[in-house]
Design a protein around this motif. Structure first.
Motif, mmCIF file in Angstrom:
data_model
loop_
_atom_site.group_PDB
_atom_site.id
_atom_site.type_symbol
_atom_site.label_atom_id
_atom_site.label_comp_id
_atom_site.label_asym_id
_atom_site.label_seq_id
_atom_site.Cartn_x
_atom_site.Cartn_y
_atom_site.Cartn_z
ATOM 1 N N TYR A 1 -0.567 18.130 7.857
ATOM 2 C CA TYR A 1 -0.776 17.630 9.211
ATOM 3 C C TYR A 1 0.043 16.361 9.402
ATOM 4 O O TYR A 1 0.267 15.597 8.462
ATOM 5 N N LEU B 1 -4.019 14.470 15.386
ATOM 6 C CA LEU B 1 -3.586 15.232 14.218
ATOM 7 C C LEU B 1 -2.840 16.471 14.680
ATOM 8 O O LEU B 1 -3.373 17.274 15.439
ATOM 9 N N PHE C 1 -0.421 14.084 6.219
ATOM 10 C CA PHE C 1 -1.541 14.409 5.347
ATOM 11 C C PHE C 1 -1.409 15.820 4.799
ATOM 12 O O PHE C 1 -1.102 16.759 5.537
ATOM 13 N N LYS D 1 -14.915 23.260 4.565
ATOM 14 C CA LYS D 1 -14.256 21.996 4.888
ATOM 15 C C LYS D 1 -12.858 21.915 4.289
ATOM 16 O O LYS D 1 -12.511 22.614 3.344
ATOM 17 N N LEU D 2 -12.079 21.012 4.863
ATOM 18 C CA LEU D 2 -10.786 20.619 4.330
ATOM 19 C C LEU D 2 -10.959 19.345 3.523
ATOM 20 O O LEU D 2 -11.698 18.450 3.923
ATOM 21 N N PHE E 1 -8.729 16.224 2.331
ATOM 22 C CA PHE E 1 -7.453 15.590 2.652
ATOM 23 C C PHE E 1 -7.006 14.648 1.550
ATOM 24 O O PHE E 1 -7.823 14.029 0.859
ATOM 25 N N GLY E 2 -5.679 14.513 1.426
ATOM 26 C CA GLY E 2 -5.126 13.422 0.655
ATOM 27 C C GLY E 2 -5.184 12.148 1.477
ATOM 28 O O GLY E 2 -5.589 12.156 2.651
ATOM 29 N N THR E 3 -4.771 11.057 0.868
ATOM 30 C CA THR E 3 -4.847 9.761 1.545
ATOM 31 C C THR E 3 -3.693 9.513 2.494
ATOM 32 O O THR E 3 -3.676 8.523 3.201
ATOM 33 N N GLY E 4 -2.733 10.421 2.493
ATOM 34 C CA GLY E 4 -1.655 10.318 3.464
ATOM 35 C C GLY E 4 -0.448 9.546 2.961
ATOM 36 O O GLY E 4 -0.553 8.680 2.087
ATOM 37 N N ARG F 1 2.707 7.385 4.713
ATOM 38 C CA ARG F 1 3.273 6.841 5.945
ATOM 39 C C ARG F 1 4.785 6.878 5.846
ATOM 40 O O ARG F 1 5.375 6.292 4.931
ATOM 41 N N TYR G 1 -15.010 14.686 10.796
ATOM 42 C CA TYR G 1 -14.341 13.899 9.773
ATOM 43 C C TYR G 1 -14.284 12.450 10.241
ATOM 44 O O TYR G 1 -14.176 12.170 11.428
ATOM 45 N N GLN H 1 -12.153 8.792 9.669
ATOM 46 C CA GLN H 1 -10.961 8.138 9.139
ATOM 47 C C GLN H 1 -11.134 6.641 9.273
ATOM 48 O O GLN H 1 -11.032 6.086 10.373
ATOM 49 N N GLU I 1 -6.484 2.774 7.847
ATOM 50 C CA GLU I 1 -5.508 2.889 6.751
ATOM 51 C C GLU I 1 -5.963 3.839 5.650
ATOM 52 O O GLU I 1 -5.498 3.747 4.518
ATOM 53 N N GLU I 2 -6.843 4.776 5.965
ATOM 54 C CA GLU I 2 -7.291 5.731 4.962
ATOM 55 C C GLU I 2 -7.138 7.156 5.468
ATOM 56 O O GLU I 2 -6.834 7.396 6.633
ATOM 57 N N GLY I 3 -7.348 8.106 4.574
ATOM 58 C CA GLY I 3 -7.305 9.515 4.948
ATOM 59 C C GLY I 3 -8.596 9.949 5.605
ATOM 60 O O GLY I 3 -9.515 9.160 5.801
ATOM 61 N N LEU I 4 -8.648 11.215 5.959
ATOM 62 C CA LEU I 4 -9.833 11.755 6.606
ATOM 63 C C LEU I 4 -10.842 12.199 5.559
ATOM 64 O O LEU I 4 -10.509 12.899 4.603
ATOM 65 N N PHE J 1 -14.428 14.230 4.988
ATOM 66 C CA PHE J 1 -15.362 15.201 5.553
ATOM 67 C C PHE J 1 -16.751 14.593 5.694
ATOM 68 O O PHE J 1 -17.225 13.880 4.805
ATOM 69 N N PHE K 1 -12.955 12.363 13.918
ATOM 70 C CA PHE K 1 -12.273 13.565 14.370
ATOM 71 C C PHE K 1 -13.206 14.764 14.261
ATOM 72 O O PHE K 1 -13.960 14.908 13.301
ATOM 73 N N PHE L 1 -7.850 20.521 15.559
ATOM 74 C CA PHE L 1 -8.447 19.186 15.617
ATOM 75 C C PHE L 1 -8.400 18.634 17.034
ATOM 76 O O PHE L 1 -7.446 18.886 17.783
ATOM 77 N N ARG M 1 -12.182 6.818 18.784
ATOM 78 C CA ARG M 1 -12.059 5.569 18.047
ATOM 79 C C ARG M 1 -13.239 4.667 18.374
ATOM 80 O O ARG M 1 -13.345 4.194 19.499
#
Lengths: 116, 114
Positions: free
Chosen positions: A37, A45, A91, A103-104, A106-109, A111, B35, B37, B40-43, B45, B91, B105, B110
């Protein structure tokens, strides 16, 4: 338990460079799905790709390509000839239990910053 | 618009107030996921619901957070007595019944707690 690792926190490239975003996953399932994503600065997203674990063919979509290597549990994403509009957080995500909705993870992404 | 609709886009609450986040899934989708977020972090669950049922709430904080997906109307994520640490983007995603479960999604809500 499932886990997705994106070791690159931030990458900066100059426009027109190629860039690869790494994704390594852990799962005990033999069948699963992998996703990428994009989250641009506006925050939504954007779905890029979904890959079934049985399909190891690499995929290309315009300037985007994905390299799925089951042997190394990696699903890397390459942008060719990057553009400023590619600047975003990317991501990688994993879905186990493909026989059911679930569920999914996710990694931390990563940038990505593309500059002129 | 056939996508997942979340509202409000932005929500400001004072500490101690309640926050209600709404999610209308894609028409025909019977599965909803929430989800969170953090900045500065990922999503991460939180919860997975089907109509009138909570299927997986393993990611929900034990206190103050609840979710529902009634037979009619949107899914609601409710946060009671909000604290500053609840400030995040929330999300919602939906998927159709059965495998393989493509996810759509929403644009997120926010939440800012002041």
């Amino acid at each position: 338990a499932q886990k997705v690792t994106q070791a690159q926190t931030e990458i900066s490239v100059v426009e027109k460079e190629d860039v690869t975003l790494d994704c390594v996953y852990e799962t005990r399932d033999t069948t699963y799905y992998l996703f990428w994503y994009k989250q641009p600065p506006s925050g939504e997203l954007v779905f890029l790709i979904r890959r079934n674990s049985f399909d190891e063919q690499n995929e290309i979509s315009g300037r985007y390509s994905w390299n799925f290597q089951k042997s190394t549990s990696s699903f890397n994403f390459t942008i060719t000839a990057s553009q400023v509009v590619d600047s975003a957080v990317y991501f990688c995500a994993l879905k186990e239990d493909p026989g059911t909705a679930s569920k999914l993870t996710f990694g931390t992404g990563t940038r990505l910053q593309v500059t002129l | 618009n056939a996508g997942v609709m979340q509202n409000p886009r932005h929500l400001v609450r004072r500490r101690g107030q309640e926050a209600r986040l709404r999610c209308s899934p894609v028409k025909g989708h019977s599965h909803v996921y929430w989800y969170r977020q953090l900045p500065e972090e990922g999503l991460k669950f939180m919860v997975y619901l089907q109509k009138e049922n909570i299927i997986d709430e393993s990611g929900m904080p034990k206190e103050r957070f609840s979710a529902e997906f009634p037979k009619e109307g949107p899914s609601i994520l409710r946060i009671q007595q909000v604290v500053r640490g609840d400030s995040a983007a929330y999300f919602c995603a939906s998927s159709p019944r059965g495998p393989p479960g493509g996810y759509t999604f929403g644009s997120g809500t926010r939440l800012t707690v002041v």
